[in-house]
Each structure stands twice: as structure tokens, then as C-alpha cells.
Design a protein around this motif. Structure first.
Motif: not given
Length: 475
Positions: A39-53
Motif C-alpha cells: 500500500g505505501p508504495v502504491r499510494d506514493a505513485f497515486l499521490g495519495r496520503a501514506i497512512t501505514d508503513l
């Protein structure tokens, strides 16, 4: 989706500080691999906030715990059986999981966990290609063995292997696919969509708690409608929450009624819009969204074809409340949620009598009393339930509800309506009537409460006089 280089720069910046850097250095020093994953990697490319590491590693759970303990403020090993150790590092909670491969044996409700030995192998066993990308740290190398970046750009949910194998390994992934369509705005690949329909019966081996979690996450997305539609189209809804597909009522050439299923989806959308605009309820508000989706589930059982081509659904509010309680219990929702949702469904038609004639102050007080702590949600649900295309009718209903809310506010200011109580308490009742504690005290309180609702607050002397008159007449 934002530019790839911009996303890589963001990930590099993320890895350069805080818990990511501390973890990367600690695992490298211990001779183990570490990668930010999913999720964190996916969301980084989608420009979404990263809430979990979330991280993955070749270290075993015991080795993970030994590595993170010196650099963390707290550690949790409740996920040890699944290879996961959580820790609080530099003020953030992280989860680190050993490379693994889990699958079901098609009969039990819990996955069998097997640890793996390579990052690529771990990624290929994940649910969808867009979640099967990882960033190795500290070297900052993107690992994408199944073409997740291409699918991310295309907005497609595809499984790393064949969907039959992926959904066979964990049938909950079928629900996750549906949730991601709403959460990410993606479409499900054709072969995966076909597999979901063909394999839907296998959802029966998944625990109710996990199904509840996915359904709740779906409804709490920004735009859950498409996900609910896929739930119905795939046939999964029939197995999980059959009251929703049952809303697709049949009509004949002589009896016509609006599409209850599409109406319910529209009410859900409108409730979410109002939830955000009024900014008075927790957002996302799961109770409100469940009530909006389920508010008309009593209609199939109460449908009657009337003379003249009309269709009626008498008492569908009461029937729907009972059905909602039963279904939500089966899905293991908590008691507070069940009580709130069923109460909202039971009351969702109450307002429409307001437009038939002016309510007395007593009727307004009862509306507030019956709604209790669900009043704000009831305001939203009732407004959202207006889906007519007749602009004049919609405006009339909106103006009427504005008037009702104004009257509630006025009465609240005058009488503290939110905490309506009898004008005399139990001790005063017993002293005035000369009786001991018992059922008669409760009956007297009920009489005084009705008096308060009908006439508003009374001076103590008048309340005493009315109580004595009631008592004399009763005797």
C-alpha cells in the motif's frame, strides 16, 4: 496518478528520515533484507496520503523483534503466528513481516502460513499487482515482478498469477478487489471478474469477522457505490448481505414503482455528501452509511400491488429495522452499531407525515425524544431519502425539513429538549403521593413525561396538582 519520477523522489525522501531510515540501517547492520511494500508504495505513485508503513524482510519474527527492540519505543508480537511484528519507532507505528506465502486448504477459515525466502516470491503471492511492488531500502530499488506499475497506470486490478489460484489461496481477495474499485477508482480485470463470479461460493470459508472488516472498509470509502454494484453483480452480495440484491424488485406492466435498489444507492451517495457538508458527524460515518444502504430492505417483504396500478410498502420501516438487526448480528457488528442502524431505519419515514399537516410542539418533542442520540444522523438520512426528479416536490420537502430543524432548535433553546425529563423526580412523586418505590412510581413518571412532551415544562406547583388529579382519577 502523479509522475513516476516525482513518486520515486517522494519515496527516497521518505526513506531518508524517520522510522524508515532507522529500520533500514538496523536491518542492514544485522545482515537482513528490508523493503517497504504494498500500500505505501502504491499510494506514493497515486499521490495519495501514506497512512501505514508496511515492510517485508527475510528475517524471522524472532530476528525482527531482536532488531527493532533497541530502536523502538514499544513492540507488539500479536501477529507473530503470521510472521508480523509491529513496533513504535520515532513516533510512528510500523509493521514488519517475514517473507511468506499463505493459503487456505478450502475447508478451514484460517490461512496456513508458510515463510518464504525471497522478496520476489513474497510479492508474487500478494493479492493484486498494484500491491505487489516494493522499494528495497536502504538501496532504494523498486521491485515489480508482475507489472504492477503498468496496471497502476492503466487503473486495472489484476492478480500476479491466475485469479483462480489467487482467489483460491485467499477467497477474501474477491471482496478486496471490489473494495479497491471504490477506494482507488480502478476496474477489475476481465479474467478476475469472471473468476469472482465463478468462485463466489468459496467466500463461505472466510470468517465473518474478516468479511465484516472488508464490507465496512468498502462503505467507508469516498465513493462506495460502484463497489456495492460489483458486490451485487458478482453474486457475492447474495451470500453476504442478500437483502441488497433483493431490492431489485420486479414490476409488471400494470404496476409501476421506482427502482428501490438504485434509489438506495442514490440515498447512500446523498447521505455521504450531506455527511461531509454538515460536518457534524464522524466521517466516514459507518452507522449512517449502513442505515442509508439498508433503509428500504423491508420493501420486498411488504410489497403489495394496489388497485389502479399503485404499489405499496406498508410498515416497511418496521420490517426493515428487524431485518437489519438480524443481518448485522449475523455479520458480527457490535451492539451499538446494530441498535443505531435499526433505530434510524425504523424512524426514517417519520418526517414525511410533517408535510401532511403542521406538527404540534408535542409531535416535534416526540420526534426528538424517539431519535435520541441519533437525531443528527436521522436529519441526514431523511434528507438523503429524497431522490425524486420532481424539482418542485424535492424543494417542498427540503423547505419542510428546514422548518422542522428550525423548530427543533427553537424548542431546544427554550426547553433543553435534548434532556427532556418529567417535571418531578421519583423522590418527589413518592413524597407527594405517599407511596413506596415500585411500579406505580414508574407509571407516575410516564404520565408526567407525556405531560411534559405535550405541554412543555410546568411549574412545580402545577405539576404537583396535575399529578394528584391523575392519581385521584386512577384510584
Amino acid at each position: 496518478m502523479q509522475p513516476v519520477q516525482q513518486s520515486l523522489d517522494f519515496l527516497a525522501e521518505l526513506a531518508a528520515g524517520g522510522p524508515v531510515r532507522l529500520l533500514a540501517e538496523a536491518f542492514a547492520a544485522a545482515g537482513h533484507e528490508l523493503a517497504l511494500v504494498g500500500g505505501p508504495v502504491r499510494d506514493a505513485f497515486l499521490g495519495r496520503a501514506i497512512t501505514d508503513l508496511d515492510f517485508t524482510t527475510d528475517a524471522t519474527p524472532d530476528e525482527i523483534l531482536a532488531i527493532v527492540t533497541p530502536i523502538s519505543q514499544a513492540q507488539w508480537d500479536v501477529g507473530r503466528a503470521f510472521g508480523t511484528i509491529a513496533a513504535r519507532i520515532d513516533g510512528e507505528t510500523v509493521e514488519i513481516t517475514t517473507y511468506r506465502s499463505d493459503s487456505y486448504d478450502h475447508t478451514t477459515r484460517k490461512p496456513a502460513v508458510e515463510f518464504g525466502d525471497t522478496l520476489e516470491g513474497d510479492l508474487l503471492r500478494r493479492d493484486f499487482t498494484v500491491n505487489a511492488m516494493a522499494l528495497r531500502v536502504p538501496e532504494l530499488k523498486l521491485v515489480d515482478p508482475s507489472g504492477g506499475m503498468d496496471d497502476l497506470i492503466a487503473g486495472v486490478l489484476r492478480t500476479p498469477g491466475t485469479p483462480e489460484v489467487s482467489f483460491g489461496d485467499d477467497p477474501l481477495r474477491m471482496l478486496r478487489a471490489i473494495r479497491f474499485t471504490a477506494q482507488l477508482g480502478f476496474t477489475v480485470a476481465v479474467d478476475a471478474a469472471v473468476a469472482i463470479s465463478e468462485m463466489r461460493e468459496s467466500i463461505s470459508i472466510i470468517s465473518v469477522e474478516r468479511i465484516n472488516d472488508e464490507l465496512s472498509k468498502l462503505l467507508k470509502t469516498d465513493a462506495p457505490r460502484r463497489g456495492v454494484e460489483l458486490l451485487v453483480e458478482s453474486g457475492l452480495a447474495e451470500l453476504i448481505i442478500p437483502e441488497i440484491p433483493a431490492l431489485q424488485l420486479e414490476s409488471d406492466e400494470h404496476h409501476h414503482h421506482k427502482d428501490v435498489y438504485q434509489h438506495s444507492l442514490t440515498v447512500l451517495e446523498q447521505a455521504i455528501d450531506l455527511e461531509r457538508s454538515r460536518d457534524t458527524s464522524p466521517s466516514p460515518d459507518l452507522v449512517l452509511r449502513l442505515a442509508a444502504l439498508l433503509h428500504d430492505i423491508g420493501k420486498p417483504a411488504t410489497k403489495r400491488n394496489e388497485p389502479g396500478g399503485q404499489v405499496s410498502f406498508h410498515h416497511h420501516d418496521v420490517v426493515g429495522a428487524k431485518l437489519a438487526r438480524k443481518r448485522l448480528r449475523a455479520l458480527r457488528f457490535d451492539n451499538d452499531t446494530i441498535a443505531a442502524v435499526s433505530r434510524l431505519i425504523e424512524l426514517h419515514l417519520r418526517f414525511f407525515g410533517y408535510t401532511d399537516g403542521a406538527w404540534t410542539d408535542s409531535a416535534v418533542r416526540r420526534y426528538v425524544r424517539d431519535a435520541g442520540d441519533q437525531l443528527e444522523r436521522l436529519h441526514i438520512l431523511t434528507r438523503a431519502d429524497v431522490t425524486t426528479r420532481n424539482r418542485r416536490k424535492a424543494d417542498q420537502l427540503a423547505f419542510a425539513y428546514d422548518d422542522l430543524e428550525d423548530r427543533i432548535a427553537t424548542l431546544a433553546a427554550q426547553e433543553e429538549i435534548d434532556s427532556v425529563r418529567p417535571d418531578l423526580d421519583g423522590e418527589q412523586i413518592m413524597r407527594i403521593l405517599g407511596i413506596a418505590p415500585g411500579r406505580e412510581v414508574g407509571q407516575a413518571r410516564a404520565f408526567l413525561l407525556e405531560l411534559r412532551l405535550d405541554e412543555g415544562p410546568l411549574p412545580p406547583e402545577e405539576a404537583t396538582e396535575r399529578l394528584l388529579a391523575w392519581w385521584a382519577a386512577r384510584s
